[in-house]
Scaffold this motif. Structure first.
Motif, PDB file in Angstrom:
ATOM      1  N   PHE A  32       0.856  -1.203   0.000  1.00 42.74           N
ATOM      2  CA  PHE A  32       0.000   0.000   0.000  1.00 42.74           C
ATOM      3  C   PHE A  32       0.886   1.244   0.000  1.00 42.74           C
ATOM      4  O   PHE A  32       1.818   1.342   0.808  1.00 42.74           O
ATOM      5  N   ASP A  33       0.565   2.190  -0.875  1.00 43.15           N
ATOM      6  CA  ASP A  33       1.373   3.424  -0.940  1.00 43.15           C
ATOM      7  C   ASP A  33       0.488   4.550  -1.463  1.00 43.15           C
ATOM      8  O   ASP A  33      -0.315   4.326  -2.381  1.00 43.15           O
ATOM      9  N   PRO A  34       0.631   5.766  -0.918  1.00 46.88           N
ATOM     10  CA  PRO A  34      -0.224   6.869  -1.408  1.00 46.88           C
ATOM     11  C   PRO A  34       0.147   7.364  -2.803  1.00 46.88           C
ATOM     12  O   PRO A  34      -0.633   8.108  -3.407  1.00 46.88           O
ATOM     13  N   ALA A  47       8.870   8.663  -3.022  1.00 48.87           N
ATOM     14  CA  ALA A  47       9.897   7.954  -2.264  1.00 48.87           C
ATOM     15  C   ALA A  47      11.260   8.639  -2.417  1.00 48.87           C
ATOM     16  O   ALA A  47      11.660   8.997  -3.526  1.00 48.87           O
ATOM     17  N   ALA A  48      11.960   8.775  -1.283  1.00 47.26           N
ATOM     18  CA  ALA A  48      13.331   9.312  -1.347  1.00 47.26           C
ATOM     19  C   ALA A  48      14.207   8.402  -2.191  1.00 47.26           C
ATOM     20  O   ALA A  48      15.172   8.856  -2.825  1.00 47.26           O
ATOM     21  N   GLY A  49      13.862   7.111  -2.215  1.00 41.33           N
ATOM     22  CA  GLY A  49      14.661   6.146  -2.977  1.00 41.33           C
ATOM     23  C   GLY A  49      14.852   6.543  -4.429  1.00 41.33           C
ATOM     24  O   GLY A  49      15.883   6.244  -5.030  1.00 41.33           O
ATOM     25  N   ARG A 180      -3.114   5.266   1.345  1.00 42.25           N
ATOM     26  CA  ARG A 180      -2.267   5.711   2.456  1.00 42.25           C
ATOM     27  C   ARG A 180      -2.538   4.857   3.692  1.00 42.25           C
ATOM     28  O   ARG A 180      -3.711   4.630   4.025  1.00 42.25           O
ATOM     29  N   VAL A 181      -1.492   4.413   4.353  1.00 40.85           N
ATOM     30  CA  VAL A 181      -1.675   3.651   5.590  1.00 40.85           C
ATOM     31  C   VAL A 181      -1.564   4.623   6.755  1.00 40.85           C
ATOM     32  O   VAL A 181      -0.519   5.259   6.967  1.00 40.85           O
ATOM     33  N   ASP A 182      -2.648   4.750   7.508  1.00 46.79           N
ATOM     34  CA  ASP A 182      -2.670   5.713   8.613  1.00 46.79           C
ATOM     35  C   ASP A 182      -2.214   5.103   9.929  1.00 46.79           C
ATOM     36  O   ASP A 182      -1.778   5.825  10.822  1.00 46.79           O
ATOM     37  N   LEU A 327      16.712   5.203   7.614  1.00 48.33           N
ATOM     38  CA  LEU A 327      17.880   4.879   6.774  1.00 48.33           C
ATOM     39  C   LEU A 327      18.659   6.121   6.341  1.00 48.33           C
ATOM     40  O   LEU A 327      19.717   6.019   5.718  1.00 48.33           O
ATOM     41  N   PHE A 328      18.106   7.274   6.609  1.00 49.05           N
ATOM     42  CA  PHE A 328      18.810   8.552   6.422  1.00 49.05           C
ATOM     43  C   PHE A 328      19.513   8.615   5.058  1.00 49.05           C
ATOM     44  O   PHE A 328      18.891   8.371   4.051  1.00 49.05           O
ATOM     45  N   ARG A 329      20.832   8.847   5.028  1.00 51.76           N
ATOM     46  CA  ARG A 329      21.520   8.995   3.749  1.00 51.76           C
ATOM     47  C   ARG A 329      22.142   7.674   3.286  1.00 51.76           C
ATOM     48  O   ARG A 329      22.978   7.638   2.368  1.00 51.76           O
ATOM     49  N   TRP A 332      20.350   3.068   0.209  1.00 56.16           N
ATOM     50  CA  TRP A 332      20.834   2.170  -0.845  1.00 56.16           C
ATOM     51  C   TRP A 332      22.073   1.414  -0.375  1.00 56.16           C
ATOM     52  O   TRP A 332      22.287   0.258  -0.741  1.00 56.16           O
ATOM     53  N   LEU A 333      22.846   2.076   0.440  1.00 56.71           N
ATOM     54  CA  LEU A 333      24.070   1.436   0.933  1.00 56.71           C
ATOM     55  C   LEU A 333      23.759   0.196   1.772  1.00 56.71           C
ATOM     56  O   LEU A 333      24.470  -0.797   1.679  1.00 56.71           O
ATOM     57  N   ILE A 334      22.698   0.250   2.574  1.00 62.34           N
ATOM     58  CA  ILE A 334      22.529  -0.811   3.579  1.00 62.34           C
ATOM     59  C   ILE A 334      21.263  -1.652   3.427  1.00 62.34           C
ATOM     60  O   ILE A 334      21.112  -2.644   4.144  1.00 62.34           O
TER      61      ILE A 334
HETATM   62  C1  LIG Z   1      19.074  13.663  -2.384  1.00 66.06           C
HETATM   63  C2  LIG Z   1      19.236  12.281  -1.805  1.00 66.06           C
HETATM   64  C3  LIG Z   1      20.343  11.533  -2.173  1.00 66.06           C
HETATM   65  C4  LIG Z   1      20.527  10.259  -1.630  1.00 66.06           C
HETATM   66  N1  LIG Z   1      21.610   9.538  -2.030  1.00 66.06           N
HETATM   67  C5  LIG Z   1      21.834   8.320  -1.495  1.00 66.06           C
HETATM   68  C6  LIG Z   1      22.964   7.565  -1.899  1.00 66.06           C
HETATM   69  O1  LIG Z   1      23.727   7.980  -2.786  1.00 66.06           O
HETATM   70  N2  LIG Z   1      23.185   6.362  -1.305  1.00 66.06           N
HETATM   71  C7  LIG Z   1      22.341   5.868  -0.341  1.00 66.06           C
HETATM   72  O2  LIG Z   1      22.613   4.787   0.203  1.00 66.06           O
HETATM   73  N3  LIG Z   1      21.226   6.546   0.026  1.00 66.06           N
HETATM   74  C8  LIG Z   1      20.966   7.764  -0.508  1.00 66.06           C
HETATM   75  N4  LIG Z   1      19.852   8.466  -0.146  1.00 66.06           N
HETATM   76  C9  LIG Z   1      19.019   7.945   0.946  1.00 66.06           C
HETATM   77  C10 LIG Z   1      17.953   6.941   0.488  1.00 66.06           C
HETATM   78  O3  LIG Z   1      17.252   7.435  -0.613  1.00 66.06           O
HETATM   79  C11 LIG Z   1      16.994   6.684   1.664  1.00 66.06           C
HETATM   80  O4  LIG Z   1      17.728   6.249   2.784  1.00 66.06           O
HETATM   81  C12 LIG Z   1      15.975   5.592   1.297  1.00 66.06           C
HETATM   82  O5  LIG Z   1      15.215   5.978   0.183  1.00 66.06           O
HETATM   83  C13 LIG Z   1      15.052   5.280   2.476  1.00 66.06           C
HETATM   84  O6  LIG Z   1      14.245   4.187   2.073  1.00 66.06           O
HETATM   85  P1  LIG Z   1      12.761   3.989   2.653  1.00 66.06           P
HETATM   86  O7  LIG Z   1      12.163   2.855   1.912  1.00 66.06           O
HETATM   87  O8  LIG Z   1      12.842   3.953   4.137  1.00 66.06           O
HETATM   88  O9  LIG Z   1      12.029   5.360   2.303  1.00 66.06           O
HETATM   89  P2  LIG Z   1      11.477   5.890   0.868  1.00 66.06           P
HETATM   90  O10 LIG Z   1      12.367   5.429  -0.239  1.00 66.06           O
HETATM   91  O11 LIG Z   1      11.275   7.356   1.038  1.00 66.06           O
HETATM   92  O12 LIG Z   1      10.082   5.180   0.743  1.00 66.06           O
HETATM   93  C14 LIG Z   1       9.018   5.435   1.627  1.00 66.06           C
HETATM   94  C15 LIG Z   1       7.727   5.058   0.907  1.00 66.06           C
HETATM   95  O13 LIG Z   1       6.659   5.102   1.851  1.00 66.06           O
HETATM   96  C16 LIG Z   1       5.561   5.715   1.240  1.00 66.06           C
HETATM   97  N5  LIG Z   1       4.684   6.269   2.266  1.00 66.06           N
HETATM   98  C17 LIG Z   1       4.782   7.449   2.932  1.00 66.06           C
HETATM   99  N6  LIG Z   1       3.755   7.615   3.774  1.00 66.06           N
HETATM  100  C18 LIG Z   1       2.986   6.488   3.635  1.00 66.06           C
HETATM  101  C19 LIG Z   1       1.777   6.063   4.248  1.00 66.06           C
HETATM  102  N7  LIG Z   1       1.137   6.804   5.156  1.00 66.06           N
HETATM  103  N8  LIG Z   1       1.266   4.862   3.869  1.00 66.06           N
HETATM  104  C20 LIG Z   1       1.888   4.080   2.951  1.00 66.06           C
HETATM  105  N9  LIG Z   1       3.032   4.443   2.349  1.00 66.06           N
HETATM  106  C21 LIG Z   1       3.573   5.637   2.695  1.00 66.06           C
HETATM  107  C22 LIG Z   1       6.170   6.776   0.344  1.00 66.06           C
HETATM  108  O14 LIG Z   1       5.235   7.174  -0.684  1.00 66.06           O
HETATM  109  C23 LIG Z   1       7.356   6.025  -0.215  1.00 66.06           C
HETATM  110  O15 LIG Z   1       7.004   5.317  -1.388  1.00 66.06           O
HETATM  111  C24 LIG Z   1      19.597   9.726  -0.695  1.00 66.06           C
HETATM  112  C25 LIG Z   1      18.459  10.452  -0.377  1.00 66.06           C
HETATM  113  C26 LIG Z   1      18.268  11.723  -0.935  1.00 66.06           C
HETATM  114  C27 LIG Z   1      17.029  12.496  -0.584  1.00 66.06           C
END
Ligand SMILES: Cc1cc2nc3c(=O)[nH]c(=O)nc-3n(C[C@H](O)[C@H](O)[C@H](O)COP(=O)(O)OP(=O)(O)OC[C@H]3O[C@@H](n4cnc5c(N)ncnc54)[C@H](O)[C@@H]3O)c2cc1C
Length: 361
Positions: A32-34, A47-49, A180-182, A327-329, A332-334
């Motif tokens: 599920f994703d918004p 997604a930040a990804g 959206r998952v609340d 997962l911050f920055r 992709w690394l981890i």
């Molecule tokens: C500019 C930038 C550069 C980066 N460069 C690197 C890099 O070079 N190497 C590296 O390792 N990492 C990098 N990162 C970090 C990496 O992108 C993030 O750590 C990673 O995307 C986090 O993964 P995630 O799945 O937790 O979050 P996301 O990828 O943000 O995914 C979260 C998902 O949850 C969904 N969501 C949000 N709210 C809800 C809800 N209420 N219900 C259901 N779904 C929801 C969102 O729509 C999204 O699809 C970078 C990030 C940025 C912003």
């Protein structure tokens, strides 16, 4: 483990990698994703990804990351090689080392950074100083960095290609967009929008990134990137350049593309890339690769990195619910190694739950 019915909240990096992994293990998976659909919009909202440059830098990130993140990173590099091999369309992944460059005036800062890296442990993962001739042999496209080091074993991955391929290849997975998952409780997701209501599962995975802010002390850290095209640019490895304000990197991609990043700003502003960030990043990159003056700007992108106060990733497993976030920055690394750890912990938890159920007369 017998096949289970599993719900995933979030279809970003973690959500797609989990869905693909769990579907391959034979589970019935719903996500599920918004977002309106699986494709990126590059508007700072998804997604930040998708925004990530995809640098896989366990060594260089030791500047800001713990030993645990580095260890997860080295393991994930091996896992990515296998994952990408199994995905359709051969998404781009390369592991040729990266370069650290410093201008003459930044040598002190470079030495301080290198002092934080495992340079003295005598392993093949230590930074290797390069003189001008060695740098010119490795990367003839570069001119201008007075000091250079090779960071062996580091890699990079095409984030957009891999996210697309994971979604396309996760066979049998049901994707619910606009959903959206609340709230997430053990064994259930509360969904708003499409498919609204409480959905019961054998277990649920909460990987909403910043969307889980109500349940975790998350904050978004703004990052901006510049996508460039320069036919025949010649750069073959990602490079990092010491800079007083940014952790500047430039990563070559197939199709004459280069990804330049990234600002790191304590702000949850998702609006367009600022002129200041764009100018500073581009000027820094141009200072070591003059040919970039003819590059064309394909895209300016931005997003928020999901960060916890200690900048460490968090895995929480309780019966019927797994949460991974922060997962911050380093997403992709981890991600692959972190998911392996989380799934191992979850499997152990499910086994003891099953054993406890059998023990109850
Ligand atoms: C500019 C930038 C550069 C980066 N460069 C690197 C890099 O070079 N190497 C590296 O390792 N990492 C990098 N990162 C970090 C990496 O992108 C993030 O750590 C990673 O995307 C986090 O993964 P995630 O799945 O937790 O979050 P996301 O990828 O943000 O995914 C979260 C998902 O949850 C969904 N969501 C949000 N709210 C809800 C809800 N209420 N219900 C259901 N779904 C929801 C969102 O729509 C999204 O699809 C970078 C990030 C940025 C912003």
């Amino acid at each position: 483990m017998a096949p289970l019915h599993l719900g995933i909240a979030g279809a970003g990096l973690l959500g797609r990698l989990l869905a693909w992994t769990l579907a391959r293990q034979g589970h019935r998976v719903e996500v599920f994703d918004p977002a309106e659909g699986p494709e990126p919009r590059f508007d700072g909202q998804g997604a930040a990804g998708f925004t990530a440059a995809g640098l896989l830098s366990p060594l260089a990130e030791r500047d800001v990351a713990s030993e645990r993140i580095a260890a997860l990173g080295w393991r994930s590099l091996e896992r990515w090689a296998a994952i990408v091999e199994a995905l359709p369309g051969a998404p781009f992944f390369a592991c040729r080392g990266s370069l650290l460059l410093a201008h003459r005036g930044d040598l002190g800062a470079a030495r301080r950074l290198l002092a934080r890296l495992p340079s003295a442990d005598g392993t093949s993962r230590a930074p290797l100083p390069l003189d001008a001739a060695a740098l010119a042999r490795l990367e003839p496209a570069l001119h201008g960095g007075a000091h250079a080091w090779l960071l062996p074993g580091e890699g990079q991955i095409d984030a957009v290609q891999v996210l697309r391929a994971l979604q396309a290849a996760a066979s049998g997975v049901r994707w619910h967009w606009g959903a959206r998952v609340d709230a997430v409780e053990p064994g259930a997701l509360h969904v708003a929008g499409g498919r609204a209501g409480r959905h019961a599962f054998d277990a649920v995975f909460d990987v909403r990134g910043l969307g889980a802010r109500g349940e975790l002390p998350l904050r978004g850290v703004r990052g901006e990137t510049v996508w460039l095209r320069l036919p025949g640019h010649g750069l073959t490895r990602p490079l990092r350049l010491l800079h007083p304000r940014h952790r500047v990197y430039l990563a070559p991609r197939p199709g004459d593309v280069l990804v330049l990043g990234a600002s790191e700003i304590e702000s949850e502003d998702r609006s367009e890339v600022s002129l200041r960030s764009a100018v500073e990043l581009m000027a820094a990159a141009h200072s070591v690769m003059p040919a970039l003056q003819e590059a064309r700007i394909l895209r300016l992108d931005r997003n928020l990195r999901p960060a916890l106060p200690d900048h460490e990733p968090r895995v929480e497993v309780v019966p019927g619910r797994v949460r991974i976030n922060g997962l911050f920055r380093h997403g992709w690394l981890i991600a692959p190694a972190l998911i392996d750890e989380a799934l191992a912990e979850w499997a152990a938890c499910e086994r003891s739950r099953a054993a406890a159920a059998v023990a109850v007369p």
